[in-house]
Design an enzyme around this catalytic site. Structure first.
Site, PDB file in Angstrom:
ATOM      1  CG  LEU A 148       0.277 -18.415   6.151  1.00 16.65           C
ATOM      2  CD1 LEU A 148       0.020 -16.695   6.435  1.00 16.65           C
ATOM      3  CD2 LEU A 148      -0.118 -18.876   5.007  1.00 16.65           C
ATOM      4  CG  ASP A 149       5.871 -20.058   2.119  1.00 19.91           C
ATOM      5  OD1 ASP A 149       6.110 -21.177   2.839  1.00 19.91           O
ATOM      6  OD2 ASP A 149       5.885 -20.180   1.058  1.00 19.91           O
ATOM      7  NE  ARG A 150      11.700 -14.460   9.163  1.00 22.91           N
ATOM      8  CZ  ARG A 150      12.427 -14.750   9.953  1.00 22.91           C
ATOM      9  NH1 ARG A 150      13.236 -15.983   9.819  1.00 22.91           N
ATOM     10  NH2 ARG A 150      12.797 -14.056  10.890  1.00 22.91           N
ATOM     11  CB  VAL A 205       3.101 -15.468   3.132  1.00 20.23           C
ATOM     12  CG1 VAL A 205       1.624 -15.298   2.697  1.00 20.23           C
ATOM     13  CG2 VAL A 205       3.906 -15.922   1.673  1.00 20.23           C
TER      14      VAL A 205
END
Length: 226
Positions: A57-59, A61
């Site tokens: 997951l993107d940081r 998110v």
């Protein structure tokens, strides 16, 4: 980090915004290491703890991340993610409301690695990959909309990029057109639900993430949670 499911082969945690799933150039401790420490301490394991990263997951998110605790689960989960056998549902808060209450966004995405950003086109271009997602509006306040999003493909920053392409950037996401950042540096995107058949036991797994402790999330999700 909150553990929401674990057995001998997999562990699912609810990630906080700001945490990285795997190590990067920042040198910050990744979630994978935090989970390893948790397993080592809880089960008093001697030596190194095995933990396989199967997706990220993107940081900024928050929400569910699945890890493998055995090599057997790792290889099978990687195949399942690649083949679309893991169904992930996201919730996103956007400043603007889409023209349609529900719909499908199909575009072609080009990733710019230097900028760590993706660009969406309505037709195929050089180095682009087809990207498809489905969305529906499930909540509303005076200023924001809550969208439920299901990915049919898995592209770099796909939800962020595609929602921005229809004029609905995610709240706090400066990179994709939000007017201002969130105070904690997060973006209002939650990996809300994950569904798949267990790679070893073959039992159905269906996990829902806890809601962020935030007034806007609480207010906007009231109808969806009923």
């Amino acid at each position: 980090m909150k553990v929401v499911y674990e057995d001998n082969h997999i562990i699912i945690v609810s990630k906080q915004s700001g945490e990285i799933v795997q190590g990067d150039k920042t040198g910050d401790e990744p979630l994978s290491e935090t989970v390893k420490k948790y397993i080592k301490e809880k089960y008093q394991k001697p030596g190194a703890v095995f933990l396989g990263v199967v997706h990220r997951l993107d940081r900024p998110v928050s929400g569910l991340v699945v890890f493998a605790r055995t090599s057997k689960a790792l290889s099978r989960l990687c195949n399942m993610f690649r083949d679309g056998d893991v169904h992930k549902t996201y919730w996103a808060i956007t400043k603007n409301r889409p023209k349609e209450v529900e719909g499908t966004i199909t575009s072609w995405i080009v990733r710019n690695e230097k900028q760590n950003k993706s660009y969406s086109y309505d037709h195929e271009v050089k180095n682009s990959k087809k990207a498809i997602l489905k969305y529906r509006v499930i909540g509303q306040t005076d200023n924001y909309s809550l969208l439920e999003v299901n990915l049919l493909t898995g592209r770099h920053h796909q939800i962020r990029c595609q929602l921005a392409s229809i004029g609905c950037p995610i709240k706090g996401d400066l990179k994709y057109g939000a007017a201002r950042s969130n105070p904690d540096g997060s973006i209002s995107l939650l990996s809300r639900r994950v569904q798949f058949i267990h790679p070893v036991s073959k039992t159905p797994i269906d996990i829902v993430a806890p809601m962020p402790e935030d007034n806007l999330w609480r207010d906007i999700s009231q109808d969806a949670l009923q």
